[in-house]
Write an enzyme that holds these catalytic residues in place. Structure first.
Site, mmCIF file in Angstrom:
data_model
loop_
_atom_site.group_PDB
_atom_site.id
_atom_site.type_symbol
_atom_site.label_atom_id
_atom_site.label_comp_id
_atom_site.label_asym_id
_atom_site.label_seq_id
_atom_site.Cartn_x
_atom_site.Cartn_y
_atom_site.Cartn_z
ATOM 1 N N CYS A 158 0.857 -1.179 0.000
ATOM 2 C CA CYS A 158 0.000 0.000 0.000
ATOM 3 C C CYS A 158 0.895 1.231 0.000
ATOM 4 C CB CYS A 158 -0.914 0.012 1.214
ATOM 5 S SG CYS A 158 -2.043 1.399 1.126
ATOM 6 N N ASP A 290 -6.395 10.501 -4.653
ATOM 7 C CA ASP A 290 -5.692 9.503 -3.844
ATOM 8 C C ASP A 290 -4.372 9.190 -4.541
ATOM 9 O OD1 ASP A 290 -5.265 7.720 -1.836
ATOM 10 O OD2 ASP A 290 -7.034 6.488 -2.212
ATOM 11 N N ASN A 291 -3.491 8.523 -3.819
ATOM 12 C CA ASN A 291 -2.243 8.020 -4.391
ATOM 13 C C ASN A 291 -1.397 9.088 -5.078
ATOM 14 O OD1 ASN A 291 -2.649 5.352 -3.494
ATOM 15 N ND2 ASN A 291 -4.146 5.058 -5.114
HETATM 16 N N1 MTE Z 1 -9.884 -1.880 -5.648
HETATM 17 C C1 MTE Z 1 -11.141 -1.557 -5.336
HETATM 18 N N2 MTE Z 1 -12.113 -1.900 -6.184
HETATM 19 N N3 MTE Z 1 -11.441 -0.874 -4.203
HETATM 20 C C2 MTE Z 1 -10.461 -0.501 -3.314
HETATM 21 O O1 MTE Z 1 -10.772 0.074 -2.262
HETATM 22 N N4 MTE Z 1 -8.053 -0.443 -2.857
HETATM 23 C C3 MTE Z 1 -6.760 -0.354 -3.531
HETATM 24 C C4 MTE Z 1 -6.492 -1.595 -4.360
HETATM 25 N N5 MTE Z 1 -7.631 -1.928 -5.152
HETATM 26 C C5 MTE Z 1 -9.110 -0.816 -3.638
HETATM 27 C C6 MTE Z 1 -8.872 -1.552 -4.819
HETATM 28 C C7 MTE Z 1 -5.646 -0.155 -2.660
HETATM 29 S S1 MTE Z 1 -5.380 1.439 -2.147
HETATM 30 C C8 MTE Z 1 -4.746 -1.138 -2.382
HETATM 31 S S2 MTE Z 1 -3.333 -0.800 -1.505
HETATM 32 C C9 MTE Z 1 -4.959 -2.522 -2.811
HETATM 33 O O2 MTE Z 1 -6.191 -2.662 -3.485
HETATM 34 C C10 MTE Z 1 -4.966 -3.443 -1.629
HETATM 35 O O3 MTE Z 1 -5.177 -4.759 -2.022
HETATM 36 P P1 MTE Z 1 -5.518 -5.833 -0.900
HETATM 37 O O4 MTE Z 1 -6.625 -5.300 -0.048
HETATM 38 O O5 MTE Z 1 -5.861 -7.093 -1.599
HETATM 39 O O6 MTE Z 1 -4.254 -6.005 -0.106
#
Ligand code: MTE
Length: 881
Positions: A158, A290-291
Site C-alpha cells: 500500500c 488519492d495516491n
Molecule cells: N480496488 C477496489 N475496487 N477498491 C479498493 O478500495 N483499494 C486499492 C487496491 N484496489 C481498492 C482496490 C488499494 S489502495 C490497495 S493498496 C490494494 O487494493 C490493496 O489490495 P488488498 O486489499 O488485496 O491487499
C-alpha cells in the site's frame, strides 16, 4: 505464564546461526510433483504457508455492510471497524515467510466489500471498452478457458505503508499504517495485455482505466495505468482470480482483480468490472484525490482549497519507492545481555519499485557514520532459477523474466558487545538504479511512499537491551517517535529529534501547525444529554467531539470512511477516535456540521467521569481509578485454548502500575458491537501485581451454542480489534491479601494460618492472584488448599502454573482438581464440588485460623455455601469473590 500459546507478538530474540536467513521453504510436491516427474531438475521454491481460512464472521463486522466476510481477528484495524483497512502485526507477517497467507495479507478497502456468491463466480463479467475497435464483455469462465493462465509471486504494497511515522511528525490526510502494509502471494490469472489485444486498441489509446464493483461515496473505485506498460510482458500486469492457489477471498477482490507488479497497491483494482481505454489518465475521483505525493510545502488547507494540485499528473505515484524495515528485533523486544550468545541477528524486509531489484541493504549502529552490508535472500530467484512448469493451474511465469516484483529478506549478525554500545539500529536499501532510501522523511499531505531509513532505538535497562520501533500502527501508542515528540524533540531536525554527540543540532524547525477550528461562530445552542440521546439513531446521528455536538446526517453519504463509522459514533463522545484518525482538512469541515455545545453536566455524564488529564500533563503513576473510567489499549490476544484467551492491555505508559491490590478486581466496560449497549463485568488480571505498563486478563469466551446464547461480554471482548480502547475502573472487592497470613475484609485486618480456596472454571483468576502471592513469598507461613472444579482436563485454566506452585511448595500448597468428565486415565478427583468432597477436603481447624475463599459460577457458590454452613463453617470464615 507457562502456557503453550499461539503468540501474536513473538518477542523471541533471533540469535546467530547460519546466514543467509532461510524463509520457510518447500519442495514442489503433490500434484505439482506429478506434473514435474519427467524432469530431474526439481525446482526448490517457497510454497505458501499453511492457511487457516477464517470461517465465521467476527462480531464487530456483523453490523457493518461487510457482514458476509469472515476475517482473521489478528489483523490490526487501522480505521475503526469499517471500512476494513488492516495490517498484520509485523512479526506475524515476517514469520509467515516469503509468501503471506490470504488471512494475514494486508487489506485496503475504500468501502464495503461486494457480495459475490460462489455460484455466481463463473458468470462474473467485465468489459473492455473505450478506445477499442472491438469492445468485448468477458466472463470469468471465458477468461480461464480462453486465455493462457499464468502464476507468479508478486508483492503488493500500500502506498501508505509506514505512514504512521509521517502522522507522528504532522497529521496527514491518511490513516496510520505501520510497516506491515505489504504482503506477497502467488497470483494466478492471465496477462491483461491478452484481453486488451483482443479488443484491438485504436492508435489514440494511451491509458487503461480500471473500475471495481465497490460503490463508494464518490463513485466506483477506479484508477489507470499506461497502456504501454500493460502491453509490456516484462511488467507482468495481470488479471488474477487466484491467490496462493485458492479463489480470491472477498477482501482481496473475489472473484477477479488486477495485479500491477512493482507499483503501489492502489493501482491493482479489486472486484474488477471494467477496463476502459482512454487518451487521458483516469478521471475517477479516487485516481485524482488519492495516491499522490504532493510537494512537501502543500499544506492540508492549501490542497483542499486549490484542486489544481491534485490534477497535476507529475504528482501521481505509480512505481514503488525503495524501502525496507526491521522485523527483528521486534518492537519492545528485550535482549538479556547476561549470558547472551555472541551475536544477534537483525533482520527484515526490503523492496524496490517497477521491477527494480534491491541490490544492497545496509545497516548502521552508529547513526549512519558507518554502514555494514547485510545478506539478502531473494526467494523470487528460486522461481526464476527453474524452468517453465505448472503451478495452481497456471504456468509459472518467472524463469524468463528479469524484473524483481517481490520483497526480499535481509539479515545481518551483529556482535552483542557492539549492540551494547549502540543507541539505535538503522537500515537502508538501494536498488539496481542506485536509488537509495533517504535519511530524512519527506512529509506530504497524503503521507504516501514514506521510506526514510528505518530506525529502531536501543535502551539499556539493567541487564537488558530494549528495542523500540519508530511507531505502532493505528492508534496503538508506543515507539520512539511519539516518545521523542512528547519530550519536546523536533523529529525533523535531521537527528531523529535527538542530539548527536559532538555535533550541534540545527536550529529546531518550528512546526507550523495551528489548531484547526471545528466550531461555527454563530452556533450558541446548549444541548443536553437527553437531546443528544434522541439522535442516537442511524437516521440522524449526532456525536460529540471535545464537548461540541455535531450532526453527521448530511455527511452520511459523503463520509470517506462510510456512513457506518458516523452511525457507530451516534450518541457518544468520540473525541479520542475522531482526533486520532482525522486530518486537518477533515477537521476544517466540522463547522458545517456543528449544532451546539453539550452542557457541563451532560459532558460529565457522557464521559461518566472519564479521568481528566492532569493539566500539567504529568504521567499518572497508577492506572486504576476507583471513581473514574480510564482507558487502556488492547495490545495482543493470545489463544490459550480454543475458547480461552489472554487479553493483554497496554496501560498509559511503560512505568505505570495497574494499582490492583492482591485479591481485588477491576471492572471492564465495553460496548456490545451489535446493540452498542455498555456491558460491564469484573475481572481479576493474571499478570503479576507488580507488572508495569501492561495488564493481562484471562478470559474464557462463552460462544453461542444451539442451546443457549453465549456471554455478551466475552463475545464482545473476543471481537475487539487489537489497538482498540477499553474502559477500566477499580479496584473493587471486599477482600485483600496483605501478605504473611494477613487479610483485610472490608479493610478490617485478620490473620489466618490457612486459606482454603474453592473455585470452578474461570473463578480461578482471583484465587490465582492470592495463591501466587502466598507461594512467591517463601517466608509466608500460610498453608493453602486449592479445590479446583472443572468439566474436562483442558478446561483447567492456569494449570501449568498451579502445578508449579504445588510442586515447589509441597508443605504449603495442596492442590486438588476435580473433573466431572475426567478421562479414563485421570488420577485426580472426580465429580462436582459439593458436600461429599467438601467434607473430605475442607476440614475445619481451630477457631478462626482458616478462611475459605470461593469463586465460581453462581450454582457452585450456592451449593458450597450451604454445604459449608452445614459442616459448621460460620459465614465470617467464608469469602465469596
Ligand atoms: N480496488 C477496489 N475496487 N477498491 C479498493 O478500495 N483499494 C486499492 C487496491 N484496489 C481498492 C482496490 C488499494 S489502495 C490497495 S493498496 C490494494 O487494493 C490493496 O489490495 P488488498 O486489499 O488485496 O491487499
Amino acid at each position: 505464564m507457562g502456557i503453550t500459546t499461539d503468540e501474536e507478538h513473538i518477542d523471541t530474540p533471533h540469535m546467530e546461526g547460519e546466514l543467509p536467513p532461510t524463509p520457510p521453504e518447500t519442495v514442489v510436491d503433490g500434484e505439482e510433483r506429478k506434473e514435474n516427474e519427467d524432469s530431474k531438475d526439481l525446482t526448490l521454491f517457497p510454497l505458501p504457508p499453511t492457511s487457516n481460512p477464517p470461517t465465521s464472521v467476527l462480531e464487530v463486522d456483523k453490523k457493518t455492510p461487510d457482514a458476509h466476510v469472515p476475517r482473521d481477528p489478528r489483523l490490526i484495524r487501522l480505521t475503526g471497524v469499517h471500512p476494513f483497512n488492516v495490517e498484520a502485526p509485523l512479526s506475524a507477517l515476517y514469520n509467515e515467510g516469503f509468501l503471506t497467507t490470504p488471512e494475514l495479507f494486508y487489506v485496503r478497502n475504500h468501502g464495503p466489500v461486494p457480495l459475490v456468491e460462489d455460484e455466481d463466480i463463473p458468470t462474473w463479467e467485465f468489459t473492455v471498452e473505450g478506445l477499442v475497435e472491438n469492445p468485448i464483455t468477458i466472463s470469468l469462465k471465458e477468461l480461464i478457458e480462453d486465455y493462457e493462465q499464468l502464476t507468479a509471486p508478486i508483492t503488493l504494497v500500500c502506498a501508505g505503508n509506514r505512514r504512521k511515522e509521517q502522522n507522528v511528525v504532522r497529521k496527514t490526510k491518511g490513516f496510520s499504517w505501520g510497516a506491515a502494509g505489504v504482503s506477497t502471494a502467488l497470483w494466478t490469472g492471465c496477462l491483461m495485455s491478452e484481453v486488451i489485444r483482443r479488443a484491438k486498441p485504436i492508435r489514440r489509446a494511451r491509458y487503461v482505466c480500471m473500475e471495481g464493483a465497490d460503490k463508494l461515496p464518490n463513485g466506483y473505485y477506479g484508477t489507470s495505468v499506461k497502456l504501454n506498460w500493460v502491453m509490456d510482458p516484462n511488467r507482468g500486469i495481470m488479471l488474477a482470480h487466484k491467490m496462493n492457489g485458492e479463489m480470491l477471498r472477498p477482501d482481496h477482490g473475489k472473484p477477479l482483480r488486477a495485479v500491477i507488479p512493482g507499483q503501489i497497491g492502489g493501482r491493482s483494482v479489486k472486484w474488477l468490472k471494467k477496463l476502459i481505454l482512454t487518451d487521458q489518465p483516469s478521471d475517477n475521483w479516487y485516481h485524482i484525490y488519492d495516491n499522490r505525493v504532493l510537494p512537501t510545502m502543500v499544506s492540508p488547507e492549501e490542497s483542499a482549497s486549490n484542486p489544481s494540485w491534485w490534477k497535476d499528473d507529475r504528482y501521481a505515484i505509480y512505481g514503488l519507492s525503495t524501502n525496507s524495515a526491521i522485523a527483528y528485533p521486534a518492537h519492545e523486544e528485550q535482549l538479556c545481555i547476561v549470558g547472551a550468545p555472541q551475536k544477534y541477528r537483525v533482520k527484515g524486509y526490503a523492496y524496490g519499485g517497477d521491477g527494480r531489484r534491491v541490490t544492497r541493504v545496509e545497516v548502521s549502529i552508529d547513526k549512519g557514520k558507518t554502514w555494514r552490508l547485510s545478506n539478502i535472500d531473494y526467494a523470487e530467484d528460486r522461481y526464476r532459477e527453474g524452468y517453465e512448469q505448472n503451478l495452481y493451474g497456471g504456468s509459472l511465469d518467472v524463469p524468463w523474466r528479469e524484473s524483481s516484483f517481490c520483497w526480499c529478506f535481509w539479515a545481518i549478525d551483529i556482535p552483542v558487545e557492539e549492540l551494547k554500545g549502540a543507541k539505535d539500529i538503522l537500515v537502508r536499501a538501494m536498488d539496481e538504479s542506485m536509488n537509495i532510501q533517504p535519511r530524512d522523511l519527506y512529509w506530504s499531505v497524503l503521507g504516501m511512499m514514506n521510506n526514510p531509513w528505518y530506525r529502531i532505538t536501543i535502551s539499556h535497562e539493567n541487564d537488558y537491551l530494549r528495542f523500540e520501533h519508530p511507531t505502532q500502527p493505528a492508534l496503538i501508542p508506543g515507539g520512539w517517535m511519539e516518545r521523542v515528540k512528547k519530550s519536546g524533540g523536533n523529529l525533523m531536525n535531521g537527528y531523529w529529534g535527538e542530539r548527536i554527540d559532538g555535533v550541534e543540532p540545527e536550529a529546531p524547525v518550528e512546526e507550523q501547525v495551528t489548531e484547526v477550528k471545528m466550531t461555527k461562530d454563530d452556533v450558541n445552542q446548549v444541548i443536553t444529554i437527553d437531546e443528544l440521546r434522541k439522535h442516537d439513531t442511524e437516521e440522524s446521528p449526532w456525536f460529540v467531539v471535545n464537548g461540541e455536538v455535531y450532526d453527521g446526517t448530511a455527511f452520511l453519504n459523503g463520509h470517506p470512511g462510510g456512513a457506518q463509522s458516523i452511525i457507530s459514533a451516534a450518541g457518544l463522545d468520540s473525541t479520542d477516535e475522531f482526533m486520532a484518525i482525522h486530518s486537518e482538512t477533515a477537521k476544517a469541515m466540522m463547522p458545517a456540521y456543528h449544532v451546539g455545545s453539550l452542557d457541563e453536566a451532560s459532558r460529565r455524564v457522557l464521559s461518566e467521569g472519564e479521568v481528566q488529564q492532569d493539566p500539567s500533563n504529568e504521567p499518572r503513576p497508577v492506572f486504576l481509578n476507583s471513581r473514574n473510567w480510564t482507558k487502556a489499549i488492547l495490545h495482543s490476544k493470545t489463544n490459550v485454548s480454543w475458547d480461552t484467551r489472554i487479553f493483554s492491555f497496554k496501560l498509559e505508559h511503560d512505568e505505570q502500575s495497574l494499582g490492583l491490590p492482591t485479591g481485588q478486581h477491576l471492572m471492564i466496560r465495553l460496548r456490545d458491537p451489535v446493540t452498542r449497549e455498555a456491558i460491564i463485568r469484573s475481572y481479576t488480571p493474571i499478570s503479576e501485581t507488580t507488572r508495569k505498563g501492561y495488564a493481562d486478563v484471562l478470559v474464557k469466551i462463552y460462544f453461542d451454542t444451539k442451546e443457549r446464547e453465549g456471554g455478551k461480554m466475552t463475545k464482545a471482548m473476543d471481537a475487539l480489534p487489537i489497538g482498540h480502547f477499553i474502559d477500566f475502573k477499580g479496584p473493587i472487592g471486599k477482600f485483600e491479601y496483605l501478605g504473611r497470613g494477613v487479610c483485610a475484609i472490608n479493610a478490617v485486618k485478620r490473620s489466618v494460618k490457612r486459606l482454603i480456596m474453592i473455585c470452578g472454571g474461570s473463578g480461578i483468576t482471583p484465587i490465582f492472584q492470592v495463591l501466587r502471592a502466598v507461594m512467591q513469598d517463601k517466608e509466608d507461613p500460610t498453608t493453602c488448599v486449592v479445590l479446583n472444579g472443572n468439566r474436562l482436563v483442558e478446561d483447567i485454566l492456569c494449570k501449568e502454573d498451579l502445578d508449579v506452585f504445588a510442586r515447589d511448595n509441597v508443605d504449603r500448597c495442596k492442590l486438588l482438581y476435580t473433573l466431572t468428565k475426567g478421562p479414563e486415565d485421570w488420577t485426580g478427583l472426580r465429580g462436582r464440588i459439593g458436600a461429599p468432597l467438601l467434607k473430605e477436603h475442607c476440614i475445619k481447624g481451630a477457631e478462626g485460623d482458616t478462611m475459605v475463599l470461593i469463586c465460581g459460577p453462581e450454582a457452585l457458590e450456592k451449593s458450597v455455601h450451604s454445604a459449608l454452613n452445614e459442616q459448621g463453617w460460620p459465614d465470617s470464615d467464608l469469602l465469596f469473590f
